[in-house]
Design an enzyme around this catalytic site. Structure first.
Site, PDB file in Angstrom:
ATOM      1  N   ARG A  44       0.805  -1.242  -0.187  1.00  0.00           N
ATOM      2  CA  ARG A  44      -0.008  -0.121  -0.109  1.00  0.00           C
ATOM      3  C   ARG A  44       0.785   1.264  -0.172  1.00  0.00           C
ATOM      4  NH1 ARG A  44       2.511   1.951   3.655  1.00  0.00           N
ATOM      5  NH2 ARG A  44       0.913   3.522   3.652  1.00  0.00           N
ATOM      6  N   GLY A  45       0.396   2.577  -0.003  1.00  0.00           N
ATOM      7  CA  GLY A  45       0.886   3.610  -0.365  1.00  0.00           C
ATOM      8  C   GLY A  45       1.292   4.069  -1.532  1.00  0.00           C
ATOM      9  N   ALA A  46       0.658   5.358  -1.730  1.00  0.00           N
ATOM     10  CA  ALA A  46       0.642   5.663  -3.342  1.00  0.00           C
ATOM     11  C   ALA A  46       1.935   5.230  -4.322  1.00  0.00           C
ATOM     12  CB  ALA A  46       0.450   7.142  -3.416  1.00  0.00           C
ATOM     13  N   ARG A  87      -7.562   0.068  -6.801  1.00  0.00           N
ATOM     14  CA  ARG A  87      -7.682   1.185  -5.690  1.00  0.00           C
ATOM     15  C   ARG A  87      -7.905   2.460  -6.625  1.00  0.00           C
ATOM     16  NH1 ARG A  87      -4.023   1.281  -0.596  1.00  0.00           N
ATOM     17  NH2 ARG A  87      -5.923   1.999   0.035  1.00  0.00           N
ATOM     18  N   ASP A 233      -1.667  11.002  -1.781  1.00  0.00           N
ATOM     19  CA  ASP A 233      -2.096  10.004  -2.692  1.00  0.00           C
ATOM     20  C   ASP A 233      -2.611  10.534  -4.023  1.00  0.00           C
ATOM     21  OD1 ASP A 233      -3.086   8.625  -0.078  1.00  0.00           O
ATOM     22  OD2 ASP A 233      -2.631   7.123  -1.423  1.00  0.00           O
ATOM     23  N   LYS A 244      -4.692   9.981   3.333  1.00  0.00           N
ATOM     24  CA  LYS A 244      -5.334   9.300   4.219  1.00  0.00           C
ATOM     25  C   LYS A 244      -6.357   9.890   5.126  1.00  0.00           C
ATOM     26  CE  LYS A 244      -4.815   5.759   4.511  1.00  0.00           C
ATOM     27  NZ  LYS A 244      -5.947   4.905   3.754  1.00  0.00           N
TER      28      LYS A 244
HETATM   29  O1  MRU Z   1      -4.252   3.091   2.167  1.00  0.00           O
HETATM   30  P1  MRU Z   1      -2.944   3.353   2.153  1.00  0.00           P
HETATM   31  O2  MRU Z   1      -2.246   2.723   3.264  1.00  0.00           O
HETATM   32  O3  MRU Z   1      -2.461   3.019   0.634  1.00  0.00           O
HETATM   33  O4  MRU Z   1      -2.643   5.020   2.016  1.00  0.00           O
HETATM   34  C1  MRU Z   1      -1.714   5.494   2.290  1.00  0.00           C
HETATM   35  C2  MRU Z   1      -1.553   6.846   2.415  1.00  0.00           C
HETATM   36  O5  MRU Z   1      -2.588   7.529   2.655  1.00  0.00           O
HETATM   37  C3  MRU Z   1      -0.169   7.557   2.273  1.00  0.00           C
HETATM   38  O6  MRU Z   1      -0.240   8.753   3.215  1.00  0.00           O
HETATM   39  C4  MRU Z   1       0.269   8.124   0.808  1.00  0.00           C
HETATM   40  O7  MRU Z   1      -0.111   7.058   0.036  1.00  0.00           O
HETATM   41  C5  MRU Z   1       1.651   8.655   0.890  1.00  0.00           C
HETATM   42  S1  MRU Z   1       2.469   7.411   0.760  1.00  0.00           S
HETATM   43  C6  MRU Z   1       4.207   8.145   0.453  1.00  0.00           C
END
Ligand code: MRU
Length: 342
Positions: A44-46, A87, A233, A244
């Site tokens: 996960r994470g953009a 997603r 994101d 988030k």
């Molecule tokens: O649902 P997730 O865990 O994929 O959400 C991640 C976030 O919201 C992070 O803050 C965002 O992707 C930035 S990561 C460098």
């Protein structure tokens, strides 16, 4: 520790669902396993979602068997569509897919497309790590020696190819010799702050204090928190930031307490085609994430539950957006166009 690794004919990822209890890596040979890995939050994470899709499409190219170039391209586009349906919110996923699609169309023959896709996936990965290091350098000047910095969710090595965006800025300031303490919001309901940010910072020996999301206002009002820094994101043309769930709340609190609120993200998170954050699709996730903590049900049967995974922070609440192509100060006045031209 690594978040993802390309092995030539397979991809290894760290299963983030099992952290912090277990550090388990899975090696996948089929692209559909990587589709599931994104959908079910093993990764996960953009930025990491984008890299995973890139590697997944490169993997798909190795396995699709086709007698014609047209069919081969069609099959790969179908694989791209599967990644695109995982997603909806992080734009890095769609940016990565569109780069891979370009190579699918450019390749002269099947062997050439396979090679181009592998090269492009590795470029996505390497560029992201490089971008994070540059974000760190560009942003470290905003953090002073002795600062207590609040962060939300996980915008660290685990959310990227490595080093991190928001946590990259913190790492960079520490590498310059500044003493920085991090306060990490636990980030209900999925607990990325408690499970992931706290884990990776403790591992690196960076002082981190875990708080529940509802404690953030208290620590801002009492003067403990000096800066807030988060990842993103998707950042729209006018400088709005989708990140988030809970990020918006923190930005309002920071504004009330005159605490600078920074966003750190690579330019792959910028989405100039979308005018404002209100136009971004916010992923709504399953209700069990809210009704349960771990295996324990904490809400009664019959209650209605909502679970938006992201929210929108208006540009006016943001002091600066720190990217690998420079810093956008006052995004409400400047938008993001200039950063993209640099
Ligand atoms: O649902 P997730 O865990 O994929 O959400 C991640 C976030 O919201 C992070 O803050 C965002 O992707 C930035 S990561 C460098």
């Amino acid at each position: 520790m690594f978040s993802i690794k390309w092995n030539g004919d397979s991809v290894t990822i760290l299963d983030q669902r099992l952290l912090p209890g277990e550090e388990v890596y899975h090696t996948y040979r089929h692209f559909s396993d990587l589709v599931d890995a994104i959908r079910y939050m093993e990764v996960r994470g953009a930025p990491l979602i984008g890299i995973t899709a890139g590697m997944g499409i490169a993997l798909a190219a190795q396995h699709v068997i086709s007698d014609s170039l047209v069919n081969f391209r069609d099959e790969l586009i179908k694989a791209c569509d599967q990644f695109a349906a995982t997603r909806p919110t992080a734009v890095n996923l769609f940016a990565a897919i569109s780069r891979m699609k370009k190579k699918i169309n450019e390749g002269r023959d099947i062997a050439d497309i396979r090679q181009l896709l592998e090269k492009e996936a590795l470029a996505l990965y390497a560029e992201d790590i490089e971008a994070n290091k540059t974000i760190g350098k560009n942003g470290s000047r905003f953090l002073n020696d002795g600062d207590v910095v609040l962060t939300h969710c996980n915008a660290g090595a685990l959310a990227t190819g490595g080093y991190g965006t928001a946590l990259g800025v913190i790492r960079s300031a520490i590498e310059e010799g500044k003493k920085i303490q991090v306060y990490a919001c636990e980030t209900r309901p999925y607990l990325q702050g408690a499970r992931l940010t706290a884990w990776e910072l403790v591992r690196d020996g960076i002082p981190v204090t875990l708080i529940t999301d509802s404690m953030s206002g208290h620590f801002m009002r009492t003067g403990v928190i000096k800066k807030v820094i988060v990842g993103a994101d998707r950042i729209t043309a006018n400088g709005d930031v989708v990140n988030k769930i809970g990020t918006y709340t923190l930005s309002v609190l920071a504004r009330e307490h005159k605490i600078p609120f920074y966003v750190a993200a690579p330019v792959s998170t910028l989405d100039p085609a979308t005018k404002t954050g209100d136009e971004v699709t916010i992923e709504e996730r399953g209700v069990d994430e809210v009704a349960y903590i771990g295996d324990k049900q904490i809400a009664p049967e019959g209650v209605f539950i909502r679970n938006p995974a992201f929210d929108m922070t208006p540009a006016r609440n943001i002091a600066a957006i720190i990217t690998d192509k420079g810093v956008i100060e006052n995004p409400a006045g400047n938008g993001i166009a200039k950063a993209l031209k640099q």
